[in-house]
Design a protein around this motif. Sequence first.
Motif, PDB file in Angstrom:
ATOM      1  N   GLN A   1     -14.621  20.113  -2.220  1.00 26.62           N
ATOM      2  CA  GLN A   1     -15.477  20.732  -3.241  1.00 26.62           C
ATOM      3  C   GLN A   1     -16.300  19.679  -3.969  1.00 26.62           C
ATOM      4  OE1 GLN A   1     -13.849  23.621  -5.849  1.00 26.62           O
ATOM      5  NE2 GLN A   1     -12.591  24.578  -4.273  1.00 26.62           N
TER       6      GLN A   1
ATOM      7  N   GLU B   1      -9.657  -2.025   5.453  1.00 26.74           N
ATOM      8  CA  GLU B   1      -8.937  -0.764   5.216  1.00 26.74           C
ATOM      9  C   GLU B   1      -7.511  -0.863   5.786  1.00 26.74           C
ATOM     10  OE1 GLU B   1      -9.080   2.406   3.839  1.00 26.74           O
ATOM     11  OE2 GLU B   1      -7.170   2.670   4.880  1.00 26.74           O
ATOM     12  N   ALA B   2      -6.536  -0.476   4.983  1.00 27.46           N
ATOM     13  CA  ALA B   2      -5.137  -0.587   5.404  1.00 27.46           C
ATOM     14  C   ALA B   2      -4.819   0.304   6.609  1.00 27.46           C
ATOM     15  CB  ALA B   2      -4.209  -0.231   4.244  1.00 27.46           C
TER      16      ALA B   2
ATOM     17  N   TYR C   1      -7.147  25.929  -5.307  1.00 23.30           N
ATOM     18  CA  TYR C   1      -8.532  25.937  -4.836  1.00 23.30           C
ATOM     19  C   TYR C   1      -8.535  26.345  -3.373  1.00 23.30           C
ATOM     20  CZ  TYR C   1      -6.803  21.362  -3.412  1.00 23.30           C
ATOM     21  OH  TYR C   1      -6.027  20.357  -2.889  1.00 23.30           O
TER      22      TYR C   1
ATOM     23  N   VAL D   1      -4.719  -5.274   2.546  1.00 23.74           N
ATOM     24  CA  VAL D   1      -4.925  -6.449   1.693  1.00 23.74           C
ATOM     25  C   VAL D   1      -3.690  -6.604   0.816  1.00 23.74           C
ATOM     26  CG1 VAL D   1      -6.313  -7.383  -0.202  1.00 23.74           C
ATOM     27  CG2 VAL D   1      -7.425  -6.165   1.699  1.00 23.74           C
TER      28      VAL D   1
ATOM     29  N   GLY E   1     -13.552  13.698  -7.277  1.00 23.47           N
ATOM     30  CA  GLY E   1     -14.022  12.443  -6.693  1.00 23.47           C
ATOM     31  C   GLY E   1     -14.960  12.573  -5.516  1.00 23.47           C
ATOM     32  N   VAL E   2     -15.111  13.768  -4.919  1.00 23.64           N
ATOM     33  CA  VAL E   2     -15.988  13.810  -3.752  1.00 23.64           C
ATOM     34  C   VAL E   2     -17.378  13.319  -4.170  1.00 23.64           C
ATOM     35  CG1 VAL E   2     -17.011  15.242  -1.950  1.00 23.64           C
ATOM     36  CG2 VAL E   2     -14.659  15.657  -2.660  1.00 23.64           C
TER      37      VAL E   2
ATOM     38  N   ASN F   1       0.838  -1.190   0.000  1.00 21.96           N
ATOM     39  CA  ASN F   1       0.000   0.000   0.000  1.00 21.96           C
ATOM     40  C   ASN F   1       0.878   1.247   0.000  1.00 21.96           C
ATOM     41  OD1 ASN F   1      -1.857   1.899   2.197  1.00 21.96           O
ATOM     42  ND2 ASN F   1      -2.647   1.200   0.267  1.00 21.96           N
TER      43      ASN F   1
ATOM     44  N   ALA G   1      -7.396  10.027   0.253  1.00 24.31           N
ATOM     45  CA  ALA G   1      -7.820  11.313  -0.319  1.00 24.31           C
ATOM     46  C   ALA G   1      -9.136  11.788   0.296  1.00 24.31           C
ATOM     47  CB  ALA G   1      -7.972  11.176  -1.829  1.00 24.31           C
ATOM     48  N   SER G   2     -10.004  10.835   0.670  1.00 28.68           N
ATOM     49  CA  SER G   2     -11.333  11.225   1.168  1.00 28.68           C
ATOM     50  C   SER G   2     -11.268  12.017   2.471  1.00 28.68           C
ATOM     51  CB  SER G   2     -12.199   9.977   1.364  1.00 28.68           C
ATOM     52  OG  SER G   2     -12.364   9.308   0.134  1.00 28.68           O
TER      53      SER G   2
ATOM     54  N   GLY H   1     -12.507   4.713   1.705  1.00 25.47           N
ATOM     55  CA  GLY H   1     -12.734   6.118   1.362  1.00 25.47           C
ATOM     56  C   GLY H   1     -14.183   6.228   0.901  1.00 25.47           C
ATOM     57  N   TYR H   2     -14.501   7.311   0.184  1.00 26.83           N
ATOM     58  CA  TYR H   2     -15.891   7.481  -0.267  1.00 26.83           C
ATOM     59  C   TYR H   2     -16.348   6.304  -1.128  1.00 26.83           C
ATOM     60  CZ  TYR H   2     -14.815  12.424   0.769  1.00 26.83           C
ATOM     61  OH  TYR H   2     -14.422  13.600   1.358  1.00 26.83           O
ATOM     62  N   THR H   3     -15.462   5.819  -2.025  1.00 25.73           N
ATOM     63  CA  THR H   3     -15.877   4.745  -2.932  1.00 25.73           C
ATOM     64  C   THR H   3     -16.286   3.513  -2.127  1.00 25.73           C
ATOM     65  OG1 THR H   3     -14.259   5.535  -4.567  1.00 25.73           O
ATOM     66  CG2 THR H   3     -15.158   3.332  -4.913  1.00 25.73           C
TER      67      THR H   3
ATOM     68  N   ASN I   1      -9.105  16.101   1.309  1.00 27.92           N
ATOM     69  CA  ASN I   1      -9.281  16.884   0.065  1.00 27.92           C
ATOM     70  C   ASN I   1      -9.851  18.280   0.281  1.00 27.92           C
ATOM     71  OD1 ASN I   1     -12.290  16.787  -0.210  1.00 27.92           O
ATOM     72  ND2 ASN I   1     -11.887  14.584  -0.162  1.00 27.92           N
ATOM     73  N   GLY I   2     -10.078  18.979  -0.845  1.00 24.53           N
ATOM     74  CA  GLY I   2     -10.568  20.351  -0.801  1.00 24.53           C
ATOM     75  C   GLY I   2     -12.041  20.465  -0.445  1.00 24.53           C
TER      76      GLY I   2
HETATM   77  C1  LIG Z   1      -5.283  17.177  -1.516  1.00 27.72           C
HETATM   78  C2  LIG Z   1      -6.472  16.679  -2.302  1.00 27.72           C
HETATM   79  C3  LIG Z   1      -7.479  17.567  -2.664  1.00 27.72           C
HETATM   80  C4  LIG Z   1      -8.589  17.121  -3.392  1.00 27.72           C
HETATM   81  N1  LIG Z   1      -9.629  17.991  -3.609  1.00 27.72           N
HETATM   82  C5  LIG Z   1     -10.783  17.539  -4.169  1.00 27.72           C
HETATM   83  C6  LIG Z   1     -11.920  18.383  -4.241  1.00 27.72           C
HETATM   84  O1  LIG Z   1     -11.956  19.520  -3.718  1.00 27.72           O
HETATM   85  N2  LIG Z   1     -13.012  17.905  -4.888  1.00 27.72           N
HETATM   86  C7  LIG Z   1     -13.073  16.639  -5.413  1.00 27.72           C
HETATM   87  O2  LIG Z   1     -14.096  16.257  -5.984  1.00 27.72           O
HETATM   88  N3  LIG Z   1     -12.009  15.797  -5.295  1.00 27.72           N
HETATM   89  C8  LIG Z   1     -10.891  16.202  -4.675  1.00 27.72           C
HETATM   90  N4  LIG Z   1      -9.843  15.338  -4.501  1.00 27.72           N
HETATM   91  C9  LIG Z   1     -10.004  13.942  -4.936  1.00 27.72           C
HETATM   92  C10 LIG Z   1     -10.887  13.129  -3.983  1.00 27.72           C
HETATM   93  O3  LIG Z   1     -10.456  13.321  -2.660  1.00 27.72           O
HETATM   94  C11 LIG Z   1     -10.808  11.644  -4.372  1.00 27.72           C
HETATM   95  O4  LIG Z   1     -11.190  11.487  -5.721  1.00 27.72           O
HETATM   96  C12 LIG Z   1     -11.709  10.765  -3.524  1.00 27.72           C
HETATM   97  O5  LIG Z   1     -11.534  11.000  -2.150  1.00 27.72           O
HETATM   98  C13 LIG Z   1     -11.422   9.289  -3.846  1.00 27.72           C
HETATM   99  O6  LIG Z   1     -12.048   8.469  -2.894  1.00 27.72           O
HETATM  100  P1  LIG Z   1     -11.662   6.933  -2.829  1.00 27.72           P
HETATM  101  O7  LIG Z   1     -12.510   6.324  -1.770  1.00 27.72           O
HETATM  102  O8  LIG Z   1     -11.756   6.320  -4.177  1.00 27.72           O
HETATM  103  O9  LIG Z   1     -10.112   6.917  -2.444  1.00 27.72           O
HETATM  104  P2  LIG Z   1      -9.371   7.219  -1.007  1.00 27.72           P
HETATM  105  O10 LIG Z   1     -10.147   8.186  -0.196  1.00 27.72           O
HETATM  106  O11 LIG Z   1      -7.977   7.514  -1.321  1.00 27.72           O
HETATM  107  O12 LIG Z   1      -9.511   5.834  -0.268  1.00 27.72           O
HETATM  108  C14 LIG Z   1      -8.788   4.692  -0.618  1.00 27.72           C
HETATM  109  C15 LIG Z   1      -8.568   3.882   0.651  1.00 27.72           C
HETATM  110  O13 LIG Z   1      -8.142   2.574   0.279  1.00 27.72           O
HETATM  111  C16 LIG Z   1      -7.206   2.145   1.211  1.00 27.72           C
HETATM  112  N5  LIG Z   1      -6.419   1.075   0.562  1.00 27.72           N
HETATM  113  C17 LIG Z   1      -5.703   1.151  -0.588  1.00 27.72           C
HETATM  114  N6  LIG Z   1      -5.107  -0.018  -0.865  1.00 27.72           N
HETATM  115  C18 LIG Z   1      -5.485  -0.884   0.123  1.00 27.72           C
HETATM  116  C19 LIG Z   1      -5.171  -2.241   0.405  1.00 27.72           C
HETATM  117  N7  LIG Z   1      -4.368  -2.956  -0.389  1.00 27.72           N
HETATM  118  N8  LIG Z   1      -5.726  -2.809   1.503  1.00 27.72           N
HETATM  119  C20 LIG Z   1      -6.570  -2.114   2.303  1.00 27.72           C
HETATM  120  N9  LIG Z   1      -6.875  -0.810   2.095  1.00 27.72           N
HETATM  121  C21 LIG Z   1      -6.343  -0.195   1.014  1.00 27.72           C
HETATM  122  C22 LIG Z   1      -6.380   3.391   1.528  1.00 27.72           C
HETATM  123  O14 LIG Z   1      -5.702   3.278   2.761  1.00 27.72           O
HETATM  124  C23 LIG Z   1      -7.460   4.467   1.524  1.00 27.72           C
HETATM  125  O15 LIG Z   1      -7.982   4.724   2.814  1.00 27.72           O
HETATM  126  C24 LIG Z   1      -8.689  15.752  -3.797  1.00 27.72           C
HETATM  127  C25 LIG Z   1      -7.681  14.864  -3.441  1.00 27.72           C
HETATM  128  C26 LIG Z   1      -6.581  15.306  -2.702  1.00 27.72           C
HETATM  129  C27 LIG Z   1      -5.521  14.323  -2.301  1.00 27.72           C
END
Ligand SMILES: Cc1cc2nc3c(=O)[nH]c(=O)nc-3n(C[C@H](O)[C@H](O)[C@H](O)COP(=O)(O)OP(=O)(O)OC[C@H]3O[C@@H](n4cnc5c(N)ncnc54)[C@H](O)[C@@H]3O)c2cc1C
Length: 427
Positions: free
Chosen positions: A81, A66-67, A289, A211, A368-369, A2, A74-75, A45-47, A78-79
Amino acid sequence: MNLLHVNDKAGEYPASYYAATATKIAAFPPLKGQVSADVCIVGAGYTGLSAALHLARAGLDVVVVEAQRVGFGASGRNGGQVGSGQRLEQDALEKMAGRETARKLWDMGEEAKSLVRDLAKEMGLPFHAGVAHACYSDAEVRHAETYREKLAREYDYTQIEALPKGLIGSAAFKGGDLDKGAGHLHPLNFAIGLAQAAVAAGARIYERSEVHHIQHNLRSEVLTAHGRVSCNHVILAGNGYLSGLERKVAARVMPINNFIVATEPLGDRAAGILAENIAVADSKFVVNYWRLSDDKRLLFGGGESYGYKFPDVVKTVRKPMLEVYPQLRDVKIDYAWGGTLAITMNRMPCFLRAHPRVFSASGYSGHGVAMATLAGKLMAQAVQGQAGGFDVMAALPQPRFPGGTALRWPLLVAAMTWYGMRDRLGV
Ligand SMILES: Cc1cc2nc3c(=O)[nH]c(=O)nc-3n(C[C@H](O)[C@H](O)[C@H](O)COP(=O)(O)OP(=O)(O)OC[C@H]3O[C@@H](n4cnc5c(N)ncnc54)[C@H](O)[C@@H]3O)c2cc1C
């Protein structure tokens, strides 16, 4: 492995403004021994959390692994927005996928926003309306106007207006627009709220459980160092932190880092920074932003880096912050943090079936939010045999990054340096 940055401590939220103001939540236990579920979700995260919530509410037995901590990625950083539509403008989507699909993509963007707004309301989390797009040149202002007219004419979207004068207390901008249908929220509290709602609906969450392998026999087996989940379906929700766990995804989705600082509370000066409680994104390729926090700090994001080491975040972000707000030269930075998001070649999310029993969605490219929250819902529906929404996304072109997983970073750095230079030259 990870993706964990040298600046991150395993199993702990980074010291951010969000972590300091987060809803307190007890840690979930690590996965130990063998458990069984209908669906195992990798990543909270959000997904992953939205998928868990929707599956659990539909009556399925769900495990999230979750690791680190829920919202660690990122969730939680982030910003905040919640933008309209997709990361790409509708003209680009029409060219990429045709008008009919472009319309579906717009509608999905609207559904994603409503989903976030409704979930936030359910969890009692404030959602503040209004995201401005701030333009540096007259040509960008004209483009914004034309696009606004197109959205009203062809997509029935009338919530964007020209940027009111005096809203942004900076002389850097020639104009822009204000989208009153978009908005902003506290990102980590949104992730924590999703986790709490998923658990209330019956989902089980395990933290500090990375994982490292997934294998498929009669059922699928999701393996961590101390446990395994036996399940019928797997949802990959690791986004920028998924690393090499699934090669088809790694070839198409690239992690990049982005940074935010929080100033000290600005008190009466805050009204001169933003006259209303809106969020702003500017028109740079490497986008800046910002918005104000509840206690009137400026939360300003920008900069990009690649690889496992973050640069000096204060230095990286203070520079563009002072270009927009030179009047904040004397202001202290109280928090500075970075996070890893994921991008794709064409800046549209990558939805794919990595195996007949494995769904994956990632690469929201900074949008991605809303879209990650919707992606979780679409994958929950796909698991239940209603893959219509998932398939619209999965049918979009999904080019691989040139250079494979080894060379993609150096090639991207070269490309981004060029675009960053264009920003600096104003071309
Ligand atoms: C600084 C910053 C600012 C941003 N600003 C915005 C914004 O203003 N508006 C917007 O729409 N988007 C923004 N984004 C993007 C947005 O945050 C992401 O698109 C969104 O949070 C993705 O969610 P996710 O659940 O897919 O991923 P994440 O939130 O990254 O979650 C993934 C999770 O999976 C876990 N994981 C990964 N691999 C493994 C494994 N092998 N085993 C167990 N767990 C694992 C990780 O630990 C992590 O917690 C920003 C991102 C960043 C970094």
